[in-house]
Write a protein that holds these residues in place. Structure first.
Motif, short mmCIF file in Angstrom:
data_model
loop_
_atom_site.label_atom_id
_atom_site.label_comp_id
_atom_site.label_asym_id
_atom_site.label_seq_id
_atom_site.Cartn_x
_atom_site.Cartn_y
_atom_site.Cartn_z
N HIS A 12 -1.35 -6.54 -12.96
CA HIS A 12 -2.48 -7.42 -13.19
C HIS A 12 -3.73 -6.60 -13.49
N GLN A 13 -4.75 -7.26 -13.97
CA GLN A 13 -6.02 -6.59 -14.26
C GLN A 13 -6.63 -6.06 -12.97
N TRP A 14 -7.51 -5.07 -13.11
CA TRP A 14 -8.12 -4.43 -11.95
C TRP A 14 -8.84 -5.43 -11.05
N ALA A 15 -9.59 -6.34 -11.62
CA ALA A 15 -10.31 -7.34 -10.81
C ALA A 15 -9.33 -8.20 -10.02
N CYS A 16 -8.23 -8.55 -10.63
CA CYS A 16 -7.20 -9.34 -9.96
C CYS A 16 -6.59 -8.54 -8.81
N GLN A 17 -6.35 -7.25 -9.03
CA GLN A 17 -5.80 -6.41 -7.97
C GLN A 17 -6.74 -6.35 -6.77
N LEU A 18 -8.04 -6.26 -7.03
CA LEU A 18 -9.02 -6.17 -5.94
C LEU A 18 -9.03 -7.43 -5.08
N ILE A 19 -8.86 -8.56 -5.70
CA ILE A 19 -8.94 -9.83 -4.97
C ILE A 19 -7.61 -10.21 -4.32
#
Length: 94
Positions: free
Chosen positions: A82-89
């Motif tokens: 998944h995209q980086w922002a998705c990974q963070l959340i």
């Protein structure tokens, strides 16, 4: 599609009649789970496309009364796709 507890025991099953992961299967399983839980239970939901499912629930009002009681996450294996922002959340370790 199956709904499992953290011990990998099957709680509910849904017979998928069409190809691909359709959100209505997950929504039906989650609604069925909450019909058997006390009103103060909070669950952690680990789902491959949990990020998309949560966005759909917020946008279209799915699982309305249950949504505040769900913490969405995606599996570690899928998180890196998944995209980086998705990974963070949604990464379960975050």
């Amino acid at each position: 599609m199956a709904l499992l507890c953290h011990h990998d025991c099957v709680i509910h099953l849904a017979n998928m009649t069409s190809a691909g992961e359709k959100q209505h299967y997950a929504l039906a399983l989650i609604k069925s789970l909450f019909s058997h839980l006390p009103d103060d239970f909070h669950i952690g939901l680990l789902y491959d496309i949990g990020c998309q499912l949560e966005q759909s629930c917020r946008k279209w009002g799915y699982l309305g009364p249950f949504l505040p009681r769900i913490s969405f996450a995606i599996s570690v294996f899928h998180a890196f796709g998944h995209q980086w922002a998705c990974q963070l959340i949604y990464h379960p370790w975050k």
